[in-house]
Motif scaffolding. Structure first.
Motif, PDB file in Angstrom:
ATOM      1  N   SER A 130       0.831  -1.202   0.000  1.00  0.00           N
ATOM      2  CA  SER A 130       0.000   0.000   0.000  1.00  0.00           C
ATOM      3  C   SER A 130       0.868   1.256   0.000  1.00  0.00           C
ATOM      4  O   SER A 130       0.552   2.242  -0.680  1.00  0.00           O
ATOM      5  CB  SER A 130      -0.922  -0.018   1.223  1.00  0.00           C
ATOM      6  N   PHE A 131       1.948   1.234   0.743  1.00  0.00           N
ATOM      7  CA  PHE A 131       2.901   2.350   0.787  1.00  0.00           C
ATOM      8  C   PHE A 131       3.462   2.619  -0.607  1.00  0.00           C
ATOM      9  O   PHE A 131       3.536   3.772  -1.058  1.00  0.00           O
ATOM     10  CB  PHE A 131       4.011   1.985   1.770  1.00  0.00           C
ATOM     11  N   VAL A 132       3.844   1.575  -1.310  1.00  0.00           N
ATOM     12  CA  VAL A 132       4.409   1.724  -2.655  1.00  0.00           C
ATOM     13  C   VAL A 132       3.365   2.273  -3.621  1.00  0.00           C
ATOM     14  O   VAL A 132       3.641   3.194  -4.407  1.00  0.00           O
ATOM     15  CB  VAL A 132       4.967   0.374  -3.154  1.00  0.00           C
ATOM     16  N   ARG A 133       2.151   1.727  -3.559  1.00  0.00           N
ATOM     17  CA  ARG A 133       1.096   2.196  -4.463  1.00  0.00           C
ATOM     18  C   ARG A 133       0.694   3.633  -4.164  1.00  0.00           C
ATOM     19  O   ARG A 133       0.565   4.455  -5.072  1.00  0.00           O
ATOM     20  CB  ARG A 133      -0.129   1.279  -4.352  1.00  0.00           C
ATOM     21  N   ARG A 134       0.487   3.917  -2.890  1.00  0.00           N
ATOM     22  CA  ARG A 134       0.017   5.248  -2.483  1.00  0.00           C
ATOM     23  C   ARG A 134       1.021   6.326  -2.865  1.00  0.00           C
ATOM     24  O   ARG A 134       0.650   7.423  -3.290  1.00  0.00           O
ATOM     25  CB  ARG A 134      -0.234   5.243  -0.981  1.00  0.00           C
ATOM     26  N   GLY A 135       2.279   6.028  -2.724  1.00  0.00           N
ATOM     27  CA  GLY A 135       3.305   7.013  -3.049  1.00  0.00           C
ATOM     28  C   GLY A 135       3.749   6.988  -4.494  1.00  0.00           C
ATOM     29  O   GLY A 135       4.617   7.778  -4.883  1.00  0.00           O
ATOM     30  N   ARG A 136       3.171   6.058  -5.287  1.00  0.00           N
ATOM     31  CA  ARG A 136       3.584   5.903  -6.694  1.00  0.00           C
ATOM     32  C   ARG A 136       5.100   5.759  -6.789  1.00  0.00           C
ATOM     33  O   ARG A 136       5.773   6.435  -7.572  1.00  0.00           O
ATOM     34  CB  ARG A 136       3.096   7.084  -7.532  1.00  0.00           C
ATOM     35  N   LEU A 137       5.610   4.841  -5.985  1.00  0.00           N
ATOM     36  CA  LEU A 137       7.052   4.641  -5.881  1.00  0.00           C
ATOM     37  C   LEU A 137       7.536   3.644  -6.919  1.00  0.00           C
ATOM     38  O   LEU A 137       6.825   2.687  -7.271  1.00  0.00           O
ATOM     39  CB  LEU A 137       7.406   4.133  -4.476  1.00  0.00           C
ATOM     40  N   ALA A 138       8.744   3.858  -7.401  1.00  0.00           N
ATOM     41  CA  ALA A 138       9.329   2.930  -8.359  1.00  0.00           C
ATOM     42  C   ALA A 138       9.631   1.594  -7.698  1.00  0.00           C
ATOM     43  O   ALA A 138       9.499   0.529  -8.305  1.00  0.00           O
ATOM     44  CB  ALA A 138      10.613   3.523  -8.943  1.00  0.00           C
ATOM     45  N   ARG A 139      10.036   1.633  -6.429  1.00  0.00           N
ATOM     46  CA  ARG A 139      10.358   0.446  -5.656  1.00  0.00           C
ATOM     47  C   ARG A 139      10.549   0.866  -4.209  1.00  0.00           C
ATOM     48  O   ARG A 139      10.562   2.063  -3.920  1.00  0.00           O
ATOM     49  CB  ARG A 139      11.624  -0.251  -6.174  1.00  0.00           C
ATOM     50  N   ALA A 140      10.736  -0.094  -3.336  1.00  0.00           N
ATOM     51  CA  ALA A 140      11.015   0.219  -1.939  1.00  0.00           C
ATOM     52  C   ALA A 140      12.022  -0.777  -1.384  1.00  0.00           C
ATOM     53  O   ALA A 140      12.103  -1.921  -1.837  1.00  0.00           O
ATOM     54  CB  ALA A 140       9.740   0.197  -1.099  1.00  0.00           C
ATOM     55  N   VAL A 141      12.782  -0.325  -0.408  1.00  0.00           N
ATOM     56  CA  VAL A 141      13.722  -1.168   0.329  1.00  0.00           C
ATOM     57  C   VAL A 141      13.220  -1.262   1.765  1.00  0.00           C
ATOM     58  O   VAL A 141      12.930  -0.240   2.389  1.00  0.00           O
ATOM     59  CB  VAL A 141      15.146  -0.572   0.311  1.00  0.00           C
ATOM     60  N   VAL A 142      13.100  -2.473   2.279  1.00  0.00           N
ATOM     61  CA  VAL A 142      12.719  -2.685   3.676  1.00  0.00           C
ATOM     62  C   VAL A 142      13.988  -2.820   4.501  1.00  0.00           C
ATOM     63  O   VAL A 142      14.852  -3.648   4.190  1.00  0.00           O
ATOM     64  CB  VAL A 142      11.845  -3.942   3.818  1.00  0.00           C
ATOM     65  N   MET A 143      14.109  -1.998   5.552  1.00  0.00           N
ATOM     66  CA  MET A 143      15.332  -1.965   6.357  1.00  0.00           C
ATOM     67  C   MET A 143      14.996  -2.177   7.825  1.00  0.00           C
ATOM     68  O   MET A 143      14.207  -1.432   8.397  1.00  0.00           O
ATOM     69  CB  MET A 143      16.060  -0.633   6.171  1.00  0.00           C
ATOM     70  N   ASN A 144      15.612  -3.187   8.419  1.00  0.00           N
ATOM     71  CA  ASN A 144      15.411  -3.451   9.835  1.00  0.00           C
ATOM     72  C   ASN A 144      16.390  -2.624  10.658  1.00  0.00           C
ATOM     73  O   ASN A 144      17.599  -2.875  10.642  1.00  0.00           O
ATOM     74  CB  ASN A 144      15.608  -4.938  10.130  1.00  0.00           C
ATOM     75  N   VAL A 145      15.871  -1.619  11.374  1.00  0.00           N
ATOM     76  CA  VAL A 145      16.691  -0.803  12.278  1.00  0.00           C
ATOM     77  C   VAL A 145      16.112  -0.854  13.690  1.00  0.00           C
ATOM     78  O   VAL A 145      16.320   0.054  14.488  1.00  0.00           O
ATOM     79  CB  VAL A 145      16.805   0.653  11.786  1.00  0.00           C
ATOM     80  N   ALA A 146      15.389  -1.936  13.994  1.00  0.00           N
ATOM     81  CA  ALA A 146      14.783  -2.098  15.315  1.00  0.00           C
ATOM     82  C   ALA A 146      15.822  -2.568  16.319  1.00  0.00           C
ATOM     83  O   ALA A 146      16.954  -2.934  15.965  1.00  0.00           O
ATOM     84  CB  ALA A 146      13.633  -3.105  15.229  1.00  0.00           C
ATOM     85  N   SER A 147      15.446  -2.588  17.586  1.00  0.00           N
ATOM     86  CA  SER A 147      16.343  -3.059  18.643  1.00  0.00           C
ATOM     87  C   SER A 147      16.650  -4.540  18.446  1.00  0.00           C
ATOM     88  O   SER A 147      15.842  -5.307  17.898  1.00  0.00           O
ATOM     89  CB  SER A 147      15.719  -2.841  20.020  1.00  0.00           C
ATOM     90  N   THR A 148      17.824  -4.951  18.912  1.00  0.00           N
ATOM     91  CA  THR A 148      18.264  -6.337  18.768  1.00  0.00           C
ATOM     92  C   THR A 148      17.351  -7.280  19.541  1.00  0.00           C
ATOM     93  O   THR A 148      16.981  -7.020  20.680  1.00  0.00           O
ATOM     94  CB  THR A 148      19.706  -6.483  19.294  1.00  0.00           C
ATOM     95  N   GLU A 149      17.004  -8.410  18.905  1.00  0.00           N
ATOM     96  CA  GLU A 149      16.203  -9.432  19.572  1.00  0.00           C
ATOM     97  C   GLU A 149      17.082 -10.644  19.885  1.00  0.00           C
ATOM     98  O   GLU A 149      18.106 -10.864  19.217  1.00  0.00           O
ATOM     99  CB  GLU A 149      15.029  -9.852  18.679  1.00  0.00           C
TER     100      GLU A 149
END
Length: 391
Positions: A130-149
Protein backbone atom coordinates in the motif's frame (compact mmCIF):
# COMPACT_ATOMS: atom_id res chain seq x y z
CA UNK A 1 10.19 14.01 1.14
CA UNK A 2 9.37 15.57 -2.19
CA UNK A 3 11.03 15.14 -5.55
CA UNK A 4 10.37 16.29 -9.05
CA UNK A 5 7.67 14.31 -10.85
CA UNK A 6 10.27 13.40 -13.46
CA UNK A 7 12.48 11.69 -10.84
CA UNK A 8 11.38 8.18 -9.77
CA UNK A 9 10.73 8.08 -6.05
CA UNK A 10 12.06 5.24 -3.90
CA UNK A 11 10.56 4.07 -0.64
CA UNK A 12 12.54 3.28 2.50
CA UNK A 13 10.38 1.18 4.80
CA UNK A 14 11.93 1.17 8.28
CA UNK A 15 11.28 -1.60 10.80
CA UNK A 16 11.53 0.26 14.10
CA UNK A 17 10.37 3.43 12.37
CA UNK A 18 9.98 5.51 15.56
CA UNK A 19 13.33 4.53 17.07
CA UNK A 20 16.37 6.76 17.44
CA UNK A 21 18.12 5.50 14.31
CA UNK A 22 15.04 5.78 12.10
CA UNK A 23 14.20 9.25 13.40
CA UNK A 24 17.77 10.41 12.77
CA UNK A 25 17.63 8.94 9.24
CA UNK A 26 14.43 10.81 8.35
CA UNK A 27 15.49 14.11 9.94
CA UNK A 28 19.01 13.86 8.52
CA UNK A 29 17.84 13.14 4.98
CA UNK A 30 15.48 16.11 5.15
CA UNK A 31 18.23 18.37 6.50
CA UNK A 32 20.65 17.43 3.72
CA UNK A 33 17.99 17.72 1.02
CA UNK A 34 17.18 21.24 2.24
CA UNK A 35 20.86 22.20 2.29
CA UNK A 36 20.83 22.72 6.06
CA UNK A 37 23.72 20.32 6.66
CA UNK A 38 26.41 18.73 4.46
CA UNK A 39 26.34 14.97 3.78
CA UNK A 40 29.05 14.14 6.32
CA UNK A 41 29.35 10.37 6.76
CA UNK A 42 27.56 9.45 3.52
CA UNK A 43 29.95 7.32 1.49
CA UNK A 44 27.49 7.40 -1.42
CA UNK A 45 27.97 11.15 -1.73
CA UNK A 46 31.71 10.73 -2.42
CA UNK A 47 33.14 10.67 -5.98
CA UNK A 48 33.35 6.90 -6.57
CA UNK A 49 29.57 6.65 -6.12
CA UNK A 50 28.05 9.84 -7.47
CA UNK A 51 27.84 8.49 -11.03
CA UNK A 52 26.35 5.11 -10.11
CA UNK A 53 22.73 6.04 -10.76
CA UNK A 54 21.75 5.94 -7.10
CA UNK A 55 18.41 7.51 -6.14
CA UNK A 56 18.80 11.09 -4.98
CA UNK A 57 18.28 11.85 -1.31
CA UNK A 58 15.39 14.08 -2.36
CA UNK A 59 13.73 11.07 -4.03
CA UNK A 60 13.54 8.98 -0.85
CA UNK A 61 10.15 8.52 0.82
CA UNK A 62 9.95 7.09 4.34
CA UNK A 63 7.48 4.87 6.16
CA UNK A 64 7.61 1.80 8.32
CA UNK A 65 6.38 -0.41 11.13
CA UNK A 66 6.73 0.09 14.88
CA UNK A 67 5.12 -1.16 18.07
CA UNK A 68 5.52 2.09 20.04
CA UNK A 69 3.32 5.17 19.76
CA UNK A 70 5.75 8.08 20.31
CA UNK A 71 5.30 10.00 17.05
CA UNK A 72 8.32 11.03 15.00
CA UNK A 73 8.14 14.81 15.64
CA UNK A 74 8.10 14.17 19.41
CA UNK A 75 10.88 11.61 19.10
CA UNK A 76 12.97 14.10 17.14
CA UNK A 77 12.45 16.75 19.81
CA UNK A 78 13.66 14.31 22.47
CA UNK A 79 16.75 13.50 20.40
CA UNK A 80 17.51 17.20 19.92
CA UNK A 81 17.17 17.73 23.68
CA UNK A 82 19.71 14.95 24.19
CA UNK A 83 22.17 16.42 21.71
CA UNK A 84 21.69 13.70 19.10
CA UNK A 85 20.05 16.05 16.57
CA UNK A 86 21.10 19.70 16.14
CA UNK A 87 19.08 22.21 18.12
CA UNK A 88 16.19 23.52 16.03
CA UNK A 89 16.37 20.77 13.40
CA UNK A 90 13.08 19.07 14.38
CA UNK A 91 11.27 22.37 13.76
CA UNK A 92 13.08 22.99 10.48
CA UNK A 93 12.12 19.57 9.09
CA UNK A 94 8.77 19.18 10.85
CA UNK A 95 6.87 18.71 7.58
CA UNK A 96 9.10 15.80 6.53
CA UNK A 97 8.86 14.18 9.97
CA UNK A 98 5.08 14.50 9.89
CA UNK A 99 4.93 13.02 6.37
CA UNK A 100 6.95 10.00 7.46
CA UNK A 101 4.83 9.62 10.61
CA UNK A 102 1.69 9.37 8.46
CA UNK A 103 3.25 6.36 6.72
CA UNK A 104 4.01 4.37 9.90
CA UNK A 105 1.82 1.35 10.60
CA UNK A 106 1.43 -0.81 13.74
CA UNK A 107 4.00 -3.59 13.99
CA UNK A 108 3.83 -6.80 15.94
CA UNK A 109 3.29 -9.22 17.38
CA UNK A 110 2.11 -7.23 20.39
CA UNK A 111 1.37 -8.77 23.80
CA UNK A 112 -1.84 -10.76 23.51
CA UNK A 113 -1.72 -10.76 19.70
CA UNK A 114 -3.61 -13.83 18.50
CA UNK A 115 -2.68 -13.54 14.83
CA UNK A 116 -0.80 -16.42 13.26
CA UNK A 117 2.58 -16.01 11.58
CA UNK A 118 0.84 -16.07 8.21
CA UNK A 119 -1.63 -13.41 9.35
CA UNK A 120 1.20 -11.14 10.48
CA UNK A 121 3.28 -11.61 7.33
CA UNK A 122 0.25 -10.94 5.12
CA UNK A 123 -0.66 -7.81 7.08
CA UNK A 124 2.88 -6.43 7.03
CA UNK A 125 3.24 -7.16 3.29
CA UNK A 126 -0.07 -5.42 2.60
CA UNK A 127 1.15 -2.35 4.48
CA UNK A 128 4.31 -2.23 2.37
CA UNK A 129 2.47 -2.73 -0.92
CA UNK A 130 0.00 0.00 0.00
CA UNK A 131 2.90 2.35 0.79
CA UNK A 132 4.41 1.72 -2.66
CA UNK A 133 1.10 2.20 -4.46
CA UNK A 134 0.02 5.25 -2.48
CA UNK A 135 3.31 7.01 -3.05
CA UNK A 136 3.58 5.90 -6.69
CA UNK A 137 7.05 4.64 -5.88
CA UNK A 138 9.33 2.93 -8.36
CA UNK A 139 10.36 0.45 -5.66
CA UNK A 140 11.02 0.22 -1.94
CA UNK A 141 13.72 -1.17 0.33
CA UNK A 142 12.72 -2.68 3.68
CA UNK A 143 15.33 -1.96 6.36
CA UNK A 144 15.41 -3.45 9.84
CA UNK A 145 16.69 -0.80 12.28
CA UNK A 146 14.78 -2.10 15.31
CA UNK A 147 16.34 -3.06 18.64
CA UNK A 148 18.26 -6.34 18.77
CA UNK A 149 16.20 -9.43 19.57
CA UNK A 150 17.47 -12.67 21.15
CA UNK A 151 18.34 -15.53 18.81
CA UNK A 152 15.34 -17.82 18.26
CA UNK A 153 15.29 -21.10 20.14
CA UNK A 154 12.53 -22.96 18.29
CA UNK A 155 10.91 -23.18 14.89
CA UNK A 156 8.74 -20.09 15.32
CA UNK A 157 9.71 -17.06 13.25
CA UNK A 158 10.92 -14.17 15.44
CA UNK A 159 9.55 -10.68 14.65
CA UNK A 160 12.55 -9.74 12.49
CA UNK A 161 11.93 -12.79 10.30
CA UNK A 162 8.23 -12.01 10.00
CA UNK A 163 9.11 -8.58 8.63
CA UNK A 164 11.77 -10.08 6.33
CA UNK A 165 9.23 -12.55 4.96
CA UNK A 166 6.80 -9.67 4.41
CA UNK A 167 9.46 -7.77 2.45
CA UNK A 168 9.91 -10.74 0.12
CA UNK A 169 6.17 -11.11 -0.32
CA UNK A 170 5.83 -7.41 -1.13
CA UNK A 171 8.56 -7.71 -3.77
CA UNK A 172 11.02 -5.45 -1.94
CA UNK A 173 14.75 -5.62 -1.43
CA UNK A 174 15.70 -6.18 2.22
CA UNK A 175 18.51 -4.95 4.48
CA UNK A 176 19.06 -6.14 8.05
CA UNK A 177 21.02 -3.46 9.92
CA UNK A 178 20.70 -5.42 13.19
CA UNK A 179 22.14 -8.71 14.49
CA UNK A 180 18.59 -10.11 14.70
CA UNK A 181 17.71 -13.19 12.65
CA UNK A 182 15.81 -11.61 9.75
CA UNK A 183 16.37 -13.58 6.55
CA UNK A 184 18.89 -15.87 8.30
CA UNK A 185 16.08 -18.08 9.58
CA UNK A 186 16.26 -21.50 7.86
CA UNK A 187 12.59 -21.28 6.92
CA UNK A 188 13.29 -18.23 4.76
CA UNK A 189 16.30 -19.56 2.81
CA UNK A 190 14.13 -21.02 0.05
CA UNK A 191 11.77 -18.05 -0.29
CA UNK A 192 14.70 -15.63 -0.32
CA UNK A 193 16.41 -17.49 -3.16
CA UNK A 194 13.19 -17.93 -5.12
CA UNK A 195 12.23 -14.28 -4.79
CA UNK A 196 15.00 -13.02 -7.04
CA UNK A 197 15.39 -9.99 -4.76
CA UNK A 198 18.64 -8.46 -3.49
CA UNK A 199 19.31 -8.47 0.23
CA UNK A 200 22.09 -7.36 2.54
CA UNK A 201 23.10 -7.47 6.20
CA UNK A 202 23.65 -8.00 8.98
CA UNK A 203 24.48 -5.78 12.00
CA UNK A 204 25.72 -2.35 10.99
CA UNK A 205 29.39 -1.68 11.69
CA UNK A 206 29.49 1.71 13.38
CA UNK A 207 32.13 1.83 16.12
CA UNK A 208 34.14 -0.84 17.92
CA UNK A 209 33.96 -3.38 15.11
CA UNK A 210 34.80 -0.70 12.56
CA UNK A 211 38.08 -0.15 14.41
CA UNK A 212 38.66 -3.88 14.69
CA UNK A 213 38.26 -4.31 10.92
CA UNK A 214 41.07 -1.76 10.47
CA UNK A 215 43.39 -2.84 13.29
CA UNK A 216 43.08 -6.61 12.73
CA UNK A 217 44.60 -6.45 9.21
CA UNK A 218 47.27 -4.03 10.50
CA UNK A 219 48.59 -6.61 12.99
CA UNK A 220 48.50 -9.35 10.36
CA UNK A 221 50.22 -7.27 7.69
CA UNK A 222 52.97 -6.21 10.12
CA UNK A 223 53.46 -9.84 11.28
CA UNK A 224 52.66 -8.97 14.89
CA UNK A 225 51.16 -11.72 17.04
CA UNK A 226 47.99 -10.78 18.92
CA UNK A 227 47.77 -12.71 22.19
CA UNK A 228 44.56 -11.30 23.61
CA UNK A 229 41.87 -8.84 22.56
CA UNK A 230 39.27 -7.79 25.12
CA UNK A 231 36.59 -5.16 24.93
CA UNK A 232 33.85 -3.40 26.84
CA UNK A 233 30.83 -1.48 25.57
CA UNK A 234 28.89 1.01 27.67
CA UNK A 235 25.63 2.17 26.11
CA UNK A 236 22.13 3.28 26.99
CA UNK A 237 18.93 3.84 25.04
CA UNK A 238 16.87 1.08 23.49
CA UNK A 239 19.91 -0.92 22.41
CA UNK A 240 21.39 -0.82 25.88
CA UNK A 241 18.16 -2.16 27.36
CA UNK A 242 17.84 -4.85 24.67
CA UNK A 243 21.46 -5.95 24.98
CA UNK A 244 21.14 -6.35 28.74
CA UNK A 245 19.57 -9.67 27.73
CA UNK A 246 22.50 -12.14 27.52
CA UNK A 247 20.96 -13.89 24.50
CA UNK A 248 20.70 -10.61 22.57
CA UNK A 249 24.23 -9.62 23.60
CA UNK A 250 25.55 -12.97 22.35
CA UNK A 251 24.03 -12.31 18.93
CA UNK A 252 25.71 -8.88 18.87
CA UNK A 253 29.12 -10.18 19.97
CA UNK A 254 29.23 -12.94 17.35
CA UNK A 255 29.93 -10.40 14.59
CA UNK A 256 32.61 -8.63 16.64
CA UNK A 257 34.43 -11.92 17.20
CA UNK A 258 34.11 -12.97 13.56
CA UNK A 259 36.02 -9.90 12.38
CA UNK A 260 39.01 -10.79 14.58
CA UNK A 261 38.95 -14.46 13.59
CA UNK A 262 38.85 -13.60 9.90
CA UNK A 263 41.48 -10.83 9.91
CA UNK A 264 43.92 -12.47 12.35
CA UNK A 265 43.41 -16.04 11.06
CA UNK A 266 43.03 -17.07 14.70
CA UNK A 267 40.76 -16.30 17.64
CA UNK A 268 42.69 -14.48 20.37
CA UNK A 269 41.88 -14.76 24.05
CA UNK A 270 39.43 -12.25 25.47
CA UNK A 271 35.75 -11.38 25.41
CA UNK A 272 33.51 -8.41 24.72
CA UNK A 273 31.25 -7.22 27.53
CA UNK A 274 28.18 -5.06 26.94
CA UNK A 275 26.87 -3.01 29.86
CA UNK A 276 23.57 -1.15 29.88
CA UNK A 277 24.07 2.36 31.31
CA UNK A 278 20.70 4.11 30.89
CA UNK A 279 22.16 7.52 31.81
CA UNK A 280 24.22 7.48 28.59
CA UNK A 281 21.08 7.59 26.43
CA UNK A 282 22.01 7.39 22.75
CA UNK A 283 25.74 7.73 23.45
CA UNK A 284 28.17 4.85 23.74
CA UNK A 285 31.75 4.20 24.77
CA UNK A 286 33.70 1.22 23.44
CA UNK A 287 37.08 0.29 24.92
CA UNK A 288 39.51 -2.33 23.58
CA UNK A 289 42.64 -3.74 25.22
CA UNK A 290 44.97 -5.54 22.78
CA UNK A 291 47.98 -7.53 24.00
CA UNK A 292 50.46 -8.40 21.24
CA UNK A 293 54.04 -9.63 20.75
CA UNK A 294 56.63 -7.65 18.84
CA UNK A 295 60.16 -8.42 17.68
CA UNK A 296 61.99 -10.97 19.89
CA UNK A 297 58.78 -11.56 21.81
CA UNK A 298 58.64 -8.07 23.30
CA UNK A 299 55.21 -7.74 24.90
CA UNK A 300 53.22 -4.64 24.03
CA UNK A 301 49.75 -3.18 24.53
CA UNK A 302 47.41 -1.10 22.37
CA UNK A 303 44.30 0.44 23.91
CA UNK A 304 41.56 2.25 22.01
CA UNK A 305 38.55 4.24 23.18
CA UNK A 306 35.65 5.07 20.86
CA UNK A 307 32.99 7.49 22.07
CA UNK A 308 30.15 8.38 19.78
CA UNK A 309 26.44 8.85 19.21
CA UNK A 310 25.01 5.57 17.99
CA UNK A 311 22.18 7.05 15.90
CA UNK A 312 24.42 9.65 14.24
CA UNK A 313 26.92 6.91 13.37
CA UNK A 314 24.24 4.59 11.99
CA UNK A 315 22.01 7.02 10.05
CA UNK A 316 24.37 7.77 7.12
CA UNK A 317 25.06 4.05 6.70
CA UNK A 318 21.32 3.33 6.56
CA UNK A 319 20.90 5.97 3.85
CA UNK A 320 23.88 4.57 1.92
CA UNK A 321 22.48 1.05 2.09
CA UNK A 322 19.00 2.13 1.04
CA UNK A 323 20.36 3.89 -2.04
CA UNK A 324 22.80 1.12 -3.03
CA UNK A 325 20.27 -1.67 -2.53
CA UNK A 326 17.54 0.20 -4.39
CA UNK A 327 19.89 0.71 -7.32
CA UNK A 328 20.90 -2.97 -7.24
CA UNK A 329 17.21 -3.90 -7.40
CA UNK A 330 16.71 -1.50 -10.30
CA UNK A 331 19.64 -3.11 -12.12
CA UNK A 332 18.13 -6.58 -11.66
CA UNK A 333 20.68 -7.90 -9.17
CA UNK A 334 19.44 -10.56 -6.78
CA UNK A 335 20.56 -12.66 -3.86
CA UNK A 336 23.03 -11.65 -1.13
CA UNK A 337 24.93 -8.44 -1.89
CA UNK A 338 28.26 -9.49 -0.39
CA UNK A 339 29.90 -6.33 -1.78
CA UNK A 340 28.07 -4.34 0.91
CA UNK A 341 30.11 -6.10 3.61
CA UNK A 342 31.87 -2.76 4.17
CA UNK A 343 28.84 -1.75 6.26
CA UNK A 344 28.35 -4.89 8.39
CA UNK A 345 29.86 -6.86 11.23
CA UNK A 346 28.49 -10.16 9.93
CA UNK A 347 28.00 -9.72 6.16
CA UNK A 348 25.92 -12.06 4.03
CA UNK A 349 27.69 -14.01 1.31
CA UNK A 350 31.43 -14.44 0.90
CA UNK A 351 33.88 -11.57 1.17
CA UNK A 352 36.84 -10.11 3.06
CA UNK A 353 36.62 -8.82 6.64
CA UNK A 354 39.32 -6.11 6.46
CA UNK A 355 37.88 -2.64 5.92
CA UNK A 356 40.33 -1.72 3.14
CA UNK A 357 39.45 -4.78 1.07
CA UNK A 358 35.76 -4.27 1.77
CA UNK A 359 35.95 -0.68 0.57
CA UNK A 360 37.68 -1.78 -2.64
CA UNK A 361 34.88 -4.31 -3.23
CA UNK A 362 32.29 -1.60 -2.61
CA UNK A 363 33.92 0.72 -5.16
CA UNK A 364 33.88 -2.09 -7.74
CA UNK A 365 30.22 -2.64 -6.93
CA UNK A 366 29.54 1.06 -7.54
CA UNK A 367 31.22 0.78 -10.95
CA UNK A 368 29.02 -2.18 -11.82
CA UNK A 369 25.90 -0.29 -10.80
CA UNK A 370 26.96 2.54 -13.10
CA UNK A 371 27.35 0.35 -16.16
CA UNK A 372 24.33 -0.37 -18.34
CA UNK A 373 23.28 -4.02 -18.68
CA UNK A 374 24.52 -5.53 -21.92
CA UNK A 375 22.02 -7.16 -24.25
CA UNK A 376 18.97 -6.02 -22.35
CA UNK A 377 20.04 -6.86 -18.83
CA UNK A 378 22.69 -9.33 -17.73
CA UNK A 379 22.74 -9.87 -13.99
CA UNK A 380 25.68 -10.17 -11.63
CA UNK A 381 23.75 -12.24 -9.07
CA UNK A 382 21.20 -15.03 -9.30
CA UNK A 383 18.55 -14.31 -11.93
CA UNK A 384 15.13 -13.57 -10.44
CA UNK A 385 11.77 -11.94 -10.91
CA UNK A 386 11.08 -8.31 -10.28
CA UNK A 387 8.93 -7.22 -7.37
CA UNK A 388 6.12 -6.21 -9.74
CA UNK A 389 6.09 -9.67 -11.30
CA UNK A 390 5.78 -11.23 -7.83
CA UNK A 391 2.83 -9.00 -7.00
Amino acid sequence: MSASDSVPRVGVWLIGARGSVATTVVAGCAAMTAGLHPPTGLVTESPPFTESGLPALSALVFGGHDTVDCHLPKRAEALAAGGVLPHGLPTAVSAELAAAEREIRPGGPLPGDTRTEEDLIAAFAADIRSFVRRGRLARAVVMNVASTEPAPTGDALPPSSLYAAAALRAGCAYVNFTPSTGLHHPALAGPAEASGLPHAGRDGKTGQTLLRSVLGPMFTQRALTVRAWSGTNLLGGGDGASLADPAAAAAKNAGKERVLTDTLATTPEGEVHIDDVPALGDWKTAWDHIAFDGFLGTRMILQTTWQGCDSALAAPLVLDLARLTARAHERGLSGPLSELGFYFKDPVGQGPSGLGEQYAALVRFAERLRARPAGGGTRSHTQGRSGEEQR
